[in-house]
Structure formats: C-alpha cells, structure tokens
Design an enzyme around this catalytic site. Sequence first.
Site, PDB file in Angstrom:
ATOM      1  N   GLY A 129      12.551  12.295   3.376  1.00 37.22           N
ATOM      2  CA  GLY A 129      10.946  12.998   3.340  1.00 37.22           C
ATOM      3  C   GLY A 129      12.249  14.276   4.951  1.00 37.22           C
ATOM      4  CD  GLU A 130      14.361  12.835   8.621  1.00 45.45           C
ATOM      5  OE1 GLU A 130      15.717  13.543   8.986  1.00 45.45           O
ATOM      6  OE2 GLU A 130      15.097  12.012   9.110  1.00 45.45           O
ATOM      7  N   GLY A 131      12.031  17.910   5.034  1.00 49.31           N
ATOM      8  CA  GLY A 131      12.904  18.387   4.114  1.00 49.31           C
ATOM      9  C   GLY A 131      14.124  18.540   3.865  1.00 49.31           C
TER      10      GLY A 131
ATOM     11  CB  ALA B 196      16.596  17.857   8.249  1.00 50.64           C
TER      12      ALA B 196
END
Length: 440
Positions: A412-414, A195
Amino acid sequence: VSNTSEMSAASIRKFLDSVDLGSPFPVIVATAELGIHKPDPAPLVEGARQLGVDPVRCLYVGDNETDLLAATRAGMDFCFSGPDLEWILSRHACNEASSFARARASQRGVGVDFGRQCEDEINSLAKPPGSLGDLETAAIRIASIQRRIDPRMDPVAAAVFVADHGIAESDVVTPWPWTITKDIAKLMAAGKAAASIFARSSDVFLEIVNVGIATGDSPDGVRDEVVRKGVSDIRSGQTMSPDDVLAALDVGVNTASRLIAGGSRVLCVGEVGIGNTTSAAALISWCTGLNPRIATGVGSGIPEDALERKRQIVADAVESLDPNLDALEALGRIGGLEIAAMVGFMIEAASVGVPVILDGVITLSAACIAEKLCPQISTSMIASHQSPEPATVAALEFLGLQPLVNLGMRVGEGTGALAVVPLLRSMCNAIAEMARLTDL
C-alpha cells in the site's frame, strides 16, 4: 499580483515582455512596492482598485494556498490554476454546490486524436515497431489524457490519504491495532516509510493527508484534513454519513487541485488504513458482481480463521446492498474516508486532464466507485501493478486497465504507483529524445 521581495511592477513587466507575455496584463502589482505581501489581501485589493473593479466582482486564479487565503480575505472568488487555463475558467463557471459536484459535472474525456498522433511519433522512433511493449501503450494513454502529442511526466506528485476503519478496532479481521495507521503516517512524514523512500527514489513530491485517523492529532508533516476520527464498523451497515462522504470527496478534489495548480502534471495516489482491505473487497464485489468470498484476501497477512471471519463480513456487507444502489450511498454504507477522498482525487484529476497512477487493491476500489459515478473516467487512469489481493483482477477488468508490472507488491502507501514512475518517465523521454527512423 506577485509576491516579491525586490522586483517592481515595471521590472516584472519587462521580464514578461521579454517572452511576449506582458500585453495580457493591464495591471501588475508587485508586493515589494507595497511593503505588504499575500496572504494579506491588500495587494489584491490594490489590483482591483487599479482596474476600477469592486473586489467582490473579481475571480483570482492562483497556484497555492497563500493565494487562496488572500482572495478569501479580499472577498474575491478563487480557483486554482491548471494545465489548460481556458478549460479551468469555463469549468469554474459551473454552478455546482461543492468542489466534488463541479468536478463530476465537468468531465470532458480524453483526447483520442492526441493519442493517435503520439502513436505515430512512437512508430517513427529508431527501434522495431512495438518493441517497448506496454510502455508505448501507457505513453499513448498519457498523451490522450494530457491532450498533447508529446506526453510529459514531470513534475509528479503523490497523495497518500490516511484514515481508520472501525472494523479494525477489534482483532476480528486483522491482528494489527488501528493505532498503526497513525504510526505509519508519522513514519512517512519523517521520510522513513516505504512510500517516502520510493518517492525520493522516483523524484516525486509526496503529500500525506489525514482524512480520519482515529487516535490523536495529525503527526507533524501530515496535512490535517480530518472529516471525522475514523469510520464506523462495516458491520453496522453505515460506515459514514452522507455529509461525511461528501466532505471526504471534497478533500480529495481539493488535494488534486492544489497539487495540479502547483505544477504537477501526473499524480500518484495511495492510502493507509488498517482494515481497509475489508471495505475494498466489499466495494469491488458490489461494483463488479464478483463473489464477495472470492474477492476477500489476506490483506496485510492474517491466519485462516481470521480470513474466514473476514470473508463472511464482506459477504454480509455486499448482500445488504441493492446492486442498483447509488454509488455514493454504497460508499457511505461500506467504504472509508480515505477511499472516498481518493474517489474525489481521481475525478478532479480527470476533469482537468491529469493522469492518475493507481496503486493496489484499495485504490482500485476507489477507481471502481469513480467509474460508477463518472462512466469512462478510467480512461484517465493508469494501473501500476497487479496486487496479489484476489479482487484485483475483477477490478482491473471492470475498469478496462492493464497493469504495467506484477511484482507481488501489497504494502500500500502508493508504493506500486511510485515504483513505475521511472519507467513511464523513461518512455516519455524516449519519445522526445530518441533518434527517428528517418535519421538512420
């Protein structure tokens, strides 16, 4: 009331007058002249004195936490600024008990007419009609959300909410220990996680928010907004208390408020929480009616025996809930702190006309709950990509969203949201800068 080390009130007024903004301000306080700066309340108290008003009757509108702290110390009411100040002020007048309740009660929807005018602008560009495909649709959506003909992307900020899940304390659904959640948050803060790198590459401000890491304190560089240290195991039938849910919702609302007040006009959202694909699958199944066993995927990667256990846990969790249960209660029964925070984040952003770019299946589960709480709020969201997790398709259909890309991403993590920012920025810049057909 301006924190300044050298400007006087007169020089500030002269500057404002040069752009026709001086007349609305009968009083200007320059802290340099007082020798005291916010968050000391003295400059605000001095402003109230010059206005002849008791500080307790004042509402101070600010753009950062220094302003908030100064207002609190001065005994003034406070709200963060935003892109539409008149709406911000009228919204603040809502007599609601919490930040979340105010945001939920003040949804005004998108400006469809702005979207139509933006579409006309796109159709006037020197290119074949519709030739920029889904990017044109996304730009029209951004224009509708922002209520402007010329959609803008910048500045962009991303919030990644971090919390632990009790189901991950054992290895029943994941081989990863839940201590990994804190480790990843630490890496993000150090600029070494996926991210962090995607955010730098996409010119996006990244904030990491600890809502419920179970082990130890928040790492350096991670904002500490802990509601509790991890949630209970989903198999317990109650992962969070009602108070926990409301506190996490408020964390999300206040995070969005701060980022928007700081100037952000588009937000990305993401999460880290080992074991949270279990909660996401359960929430999406409950919201959409999808068979919970079909909704359950491998998450970060698990063997077949663990996947079968996970499917059964999700099925049991969904079957324990009445389909007509209140969405907040369902969130407390099978959700997580980071998911609740994302729900609040999305609802606040929609309330003030700021688009939210969603990441993968976990953010989609939060979006589904937000849609249950505020019908049609999904019109203020943009789906970045299609995650390989099987619940994704049902969630996107429930929300009426079309993902921009399908790259098989599932970290994930944006990261998915961050990855599409340059594409959307290019499209918005094209509307502003491209030649028109009339120029040919």
